[in-house]
Scaffold this motif. Structure first.
Motif, PDB file in Angstrom:
ATOM      1  N   VAL A  80      -8.815  11.448   7.362  1.00 46.63           N
ATOM      2  CA  VAL A  80      -9.835  11.214   6.341  1.00 46.63           C
ATOM      3  C   VAL A  80     -11.052  12.068   6.685  1.00 46.63           C
ATOM      4  N   LYS A  81     -11.495  12.868   5.720  1.00 46.55           N
ATOM      5  CA  LYS A  81     -12.650  13.717   5.978  1.00 46.55           C
ATOM      6  C   LYS A  81     -13.750  13.518   4.944  1.00 46.55           C
ATOM      7  N   ASN A  82     -13.536  12.580   4.037  1.00 44.88           N
ATOM      8  CA  ASN A  82     -14.533  12.297   3.019  1.00 44.88           C
ATOM      9  C   ASN A  82     -14.935  10.829   3.073  1.00 44.88           C
ATOM     10  N   PHE A  83     -16.211  10.622   3.268  1.00 43.81           N
ATOM     11  CA  PHE A  83     -16.773   9.272   3.336  1.00 43.81           C
ATOM     12  C   PHE A  83     -17.986   9.204   2.432  1.00 43.81           C
ATOM     13  N   SER A  84     -18.211   8.042   1.874  1.00 44.46           N
ATOM     14  CA  SER A  84     -19.464   7.741   1.186  1.00 44.46           C
ATOM     15  C   SER A  84     -20.067   6.535   1.892  1.00 44.46           C
ATOM     16  N   VAL A  85     -21.328   6.667   2.275  1.00 42.85           N
ATOM     17  CA  VAL A  85     -22.035   5.597   2.981  1.00 42.85           C
ATOM     18  C   VAL A  85     -23.186   5.126   2.098  1.00 42.85           C
ATOM     19  N   SER A  86     -23.303   3.834   1.922  1.00 39.90           N
ATOM     20  CA  SER A  86     -24.369   3.271   1.097  1.00 39.90           C
ATOM     21  C   SER A  86     -25.705   3.348   1.826  1.00 39.90           C
ATOM     22  N   GLY A 138      -0.141  13.031   0.470  1.00 39.16           N
ATOM     23  CA  GLY A 138      -0.887  14.229   0.100  1.00 39.16           C
ATOM     24  C   GLY A 138      -2.120  13.982  -0.752  1.00 39.16           C
ATOM     25  N   LEU A 139      -2.563  12.732  -0.837  1.00 44.73           N
ATOM     26  CA  LEU A 139      -3.744  12.434  -1.645  1.00 44.73           C
ATOM     27  C   LEU A 139      -5.017  12.766  -0.879  1.00 44.73           C
ATOM     28  N   ASN A 140      -6.001  13.296  -1.579  1.00 44.58           N
ATOM     29  CA  ASN A 140      -7.324  13.512  -1.009  1.00 44.58           C
ATOM     30  C   ASN A 140      -8.025  12.157  -1.029  1.00 44.58           C
ATOM     31  N   LEU A 141      -8.404  11.680   0.138  1.00 43.47           N
ATOM     32  CA  LEU A 141      -8.883  10.307   0.269  1.00 43.47           C
ATOM     33  C   LEU A 141     -10.351  10.269   0.654  1.00 43.47           C
ATOM     34  N   ARG A 142     -11.082   9.357   0.033  1.00 45.28           N
ATOM     35  CA  ARG A 142     -12.488   9.079   0.362  1.00 45.28           C
ATOM     36  C   ARG A 142     -12.588   7.588   0.673  1.00 45.28           C
ATOM     37  N   LEU A 165      -8.278   9.834  -4.382  1.00 46.61           N
ATOM     38  CA  LEU A 165      -8.385   8.386  -4.380  1.00 46.61           C
ATOM     39  C   LEU A 165      -9.561   7.972  -3.510  1.00 46.61           C
ATOM     40  N   SER A 166     -10.279   6.959  -3.951  1.00 44.31           N
ATOM     41  CA  SER A 166     -11.352   6.378  -3.144  1.00 44.31           C
ATOM     42  C   SER A 166     -10.984   4.951  -2.802  1.00 44.31           C
ATOM     43  N   ILE A 167     -11.163   4.600  -1.540  1.00 42.73           N
ATOM     44  CA  ILE A 167     -10.964   3.220  -1.100  1.00 42.73           C
ATOM     45  C   ILE A 167     -12.340   2.612  -0.890  1.00 42.73           C
ATOM     46  N   GLY A 168     -12.618   1.556  -1.613  1.00 40.50           N
ATOM     47  CA  GLY A 168     -13.919   0.904  -1.503  1.00 40.50           C
ATOM     48  C   GLY A 168     -13.765  -0.587  -1.410  1.00 40.50           C
ATOM     49  N   GLY A 169     -14.701  -1.266  -1.945  1.00 39.82           N
ATOM     50  CA  GLY A 169     -14.654  -2.717  -1.888  1.00 39.82           C
ATOM     51  C   GLY A 169     -15.864  -3.290  -2.570  1.00 39.82           C
ATOM     52  N   LEU A 177       0.832  -1.208   0.000  1.00 41.15           N
ATOM     53  CA  LEU A 177       0.000   0.000   0.000  1.00 41.15           C
ATOM     54  C   LEU A 177       0.867   1.258   0.000  1.00 41.15           C
ATOM     55  N   GLN A 178       1.938   1.247   0.792  1.00 41.87           N
ATOM     56  CA  GLN A 178       2.849   2.397   0.842  1.00 41.87           C
ATOM     57  C   GLN A 178       3.503   2.613  -0.519  1.00 41.87           C
ATOM     58  N   LEU A 179       3.956   1.536  -1.140  1.00 45.98           N
ATOM     59  CA  LEU A 179       4.570   1.636  -2.465  1.00 45.98           C
ATOM     60  C   LEU A 179       3.566   2.190  -3.481  1.00 45.98           C
ATOM     61  N   MET A 180       2.322   1.716  -3.428  1.00 45.60           N
ATOM     62  CA  MET A 180       1.288   2.210  -4.335  1.00 45.60           C
ATOM     63  C   MET A 180       1.042   3.699  -4.113  1.00 45.60           C
ATOM     64  N   ALA A 181       0.975   4.112  -2.855  1.00 43.74           N
ATOM     65  CA  ALA A 181       0.751   5.527  -2.538  1.00 43.74           C
ATOM     66  C   ALA A 181       1.879   6.384  -3.095  1.00 43.74           C
ATOM     67  N   GLU A 182       3.109   5.943  -2.928  1.00 45.86           N
ATOM     68  CA  GLU A 182       4.259   6.698  -3.441  1.00 45.86           C
ATOM     69  C   GLU A 182       4.211   6.802  -4.959  1.00 45.86           C
ATOM     70  N   ARG A 183       3.872   5.701  -5.617  1.00 50.93           N
ATOM     71  CA  ARG A 183       3.802   5.711  -7.082  1.00 50.93           C
ATOM     72  C   ARG A 183       2.664   6.601  -7.571  1.00 50.93           C
ATOM     73  N   MET A 184       1.525   6.548  -6.892  1.00 50.93           N
ATOM     74  CA  MET A 184       0.396   7.405  -7.287  1.00 50.93           C
ATOM     75  C   MET A 184       0.768   8.877  -7.148  1.00 50.93           C
ATOM     76  N   ALA A 185       1.444   9.221  -6.077  1.00 46.20           N
ATOM     77  CA  ALA A 185       1.857  10.618  -5.879  1.00 46.20           C
ATOM     78  C   ALA A 185       2.820  11.048  -6.979  1.00 46.20           C
ATOM     79  N   ARG A 186       3.770  10.176  -7.335  1.00 44.23           N
ATOM     80  CA  ARG A 186       4.711  10.508  -8.412  1.00 44.23           C
ATOM     81  C   ARG A 186       3.995  10.686  -9.749  1.00 44.23           C
ATOM     82  N   LEU A 187       2.912   9.941  -9.957  1.00 44.58           N
ATOM     83  CA  LEU A 187       2.137  10.053 -11.203  1.00 44.58           C
ATOM     84  C   LEU A 187       1.251  11.292 -11.230  1.00 44.58           C
ATOM     85  N   GLY A 188       1.107  11.960 -10.083  1.00 44.85           N
ATOM     86  CA  GLY A 188       0.282  13.158 -10.020  1.00 44.85           C
ATOM     87  C   GLY A 188      -1.160  12.900  -9.611  1.00 44.85           C
ATOM     88  N   VAL A 189      -1.447  11.709  -9.111  1.00 44.36           N
ATOM     89  CA  VAL A 189      -2.794  11.426  -8.617  1.00 44.36           C
ATOM     90  C   VAL A 189      -3.070  12.358  -7.448  1.00 44.36           C
TER      91      VAL A 189
END
Length: 184
Positions: free
Chosen positions: A103-109, A67-71, A43-47, A28-40
């Motif tokens: 985290v300050k953004n949530f979506s609830v079903s 520094g990603l805005n997370l939901r 991001l939303s974490i769901g399932g 997850l840390q590696l993915m976060a670093e790569r996303m930041a380098r790509l300019g993301v």
């Protein structure tokens, strides 16, 4: 994660959940670093249900740390039917930890304003009451937090079509936005 504590009628993702296939904290840390380098920037974490993963807090820390805005997209149901939840951890305590991490953004079903109908959709008695209690908790915790945008995700189907205008009013009344998704 694809794991979920509910078996909603309009969703089959819970059938494919496998904890062994989920990313580790290091991945997850590696993915976060790569996303930041790509300019993301967002991001939303769901399932499935993200709170079914023991690594949710680690994921939040990694992505927020870059520094990603997370939901976080959640069903708002803690234990549900007892399947695929992190044992020994109260759901709202984990919601609070994720908020405390930043985290300050949530979506609830929430697919119906009628408790029995929503419970039928989720195949879980008491689901509506628990989801609404979670939204109320989030609304209180996020009150006054700049940039917070809690949202209701409502899957539109023939079960709830007539409720959509009332869903907009309900969301506004509890301090949420609403997002309508077509049934797949």
């Amino acid at each position: 994660t694809h794991r979920c504590n509910l078996t909603c009628k309009m969703c089959g993702i819970w059938r494919y959940g496998n904890e062994r296939e989920e990313l580790s904290p290091a991945e997850l840390q590696l993915m976060a670093e790569r996303m930041a380098r790509l300019g993301v920037v967002q991001l939303s974490i769901g399932g499935g249900e993200p709170f079914a993963s023991a690594n949710l807090e680690a994921a939040c820390t990694s992505f927020l740390g870059q520094g990603l805005n997370l939901r976080v997209l959640t069903n708002g149901i803690g234990e549900g039917n007892g399947r695929n939840v992190v044992r020994g951890q109260r759901y709202l305590d984990r919601v609070d930890r994720v908020i405390d991490l930043g985290v300050k953004n949530f979506s609830v079903s929430l697919d119906s304003l009628y408790p029995k109908r929503f419970d039928y959709i989720c195949e879980q008695e008491g689901a509506w009451s628990e989801a609404v209690a979670t939204m109320s908790h989030m609304s209180r915790r996020l009150a006054g937090v700049g940039g917070a945008l809690p949202t209701i995700n409502c899957v539109v189907s023939n079960l709830n079509l007539e409720e959509l205008p009332d869903m907009v009013r309900f969301a506004r009344d509890i301090g949420f936005a609403v997002s309508f998704l077509p049934i797949e």
